[in-house]
Scaffold this motif. Sequence first.
Motif: not given
Length: 367
Positions: A213-234
């Motif tokens: 559970g800890d790792q999946l939530w952090v992986a989701r956070y990383i995904l949202y942050r990466v998408a920010e930098e590419f101007g995309a939404k998740i």
Amino acid sequence: MAESTTISNTENLMKYMKLDQRGAVLAEYIWIDGSNGIRTKTKTLSKPVKDAKELPEWNFDGSSTGQAPGDNSDVYMRPVAIYPDPFRGGDNILVMTETWDPDGTPNKFNYRHDCVRLMDANAKHEPWFGLEQEYTILSADGWPYGWPKGGYPAPQGPYYCGVGTGKVFCRDIVEAHYKACLYARIAISGINAEVMPAQWEFQVGPCEGIELGDQLWVARYILYRVAEEFGAKITIEPKPVKGDWNGTGLHTNVSTAEMRKEGGMKAIEDACKKLGERHEEHILVYGEGNAERMTGEHETAAIDRFDYGIANRGASIRIPRQCAKEGKGYFEDRRPASNADPYRITGIIMETIYGGMENLDFSKAEK
């Protein structure tokens, strides 16, 4: 690159990211808010840390996150796990936290606390989990990336695990997320393009107990942050596009010590039968909007029935053919929606298979 109205001057930013922090460490505290979303804030530390136990509690305004009333708004974050920060590098860290109320009780949206209790009580069973997080990448206008504006691409078929322009979209975001997770020491075990164009999946696990559970939530956070930098939404909505398109799920693979030993198929089948007896209770915590996804079509079971079978992707529970052949291994619960809370998924599965605990019922929609 995704189209965006957001201005991101990466080259200018890097001048500042390279500056010496003079021994200070930045800790990004991550918590889950009252609508199953992710919030963060950054704290400056005077020195590097190696364990979450070294970190102080912190607080935030719970009235702004749906977690507390305005006249008693402080909610406290207790660090539970740390990971290297792939965005800031160096000794900087990401910090997964639990939320607690001022009276010393878990916040009503803190499902991790109860999940830990169940995992600790059943540690002898050595539960392993592996979750398959599906998601959809959207353009700034909220339409799936790469789709014709206001229209639709060719029908599903060539996109699953596809290669080539017109078959996959935004691979740059997916690859960036993959590498960032590896840097953060997330147990990300793979990625693939999914059935609907602009839909992708990453897998986390196997992890034992609460770690998943800890790792999946952090992986989701990383995904949202990466998408920010590419101007995309998740989006992790279970049915982001209505009609003849696949929804998005969070398929949950489960294995215990009893299932992995010789003759473990009996333990797998016994678990499936118990899961069937509490089907409705599981559906309550398997994500919002799941009825639109679980229609009995597009590789899903109907939401109002339960079954399990070997290699059947239209069943509620799939037992992989290789496991059936070997007579041991794991099963895949295909019912959870992509937006479900992994603490609630893994918690109710343990509760159903091995029994509950006093003052704990994961089937309740809210505490």
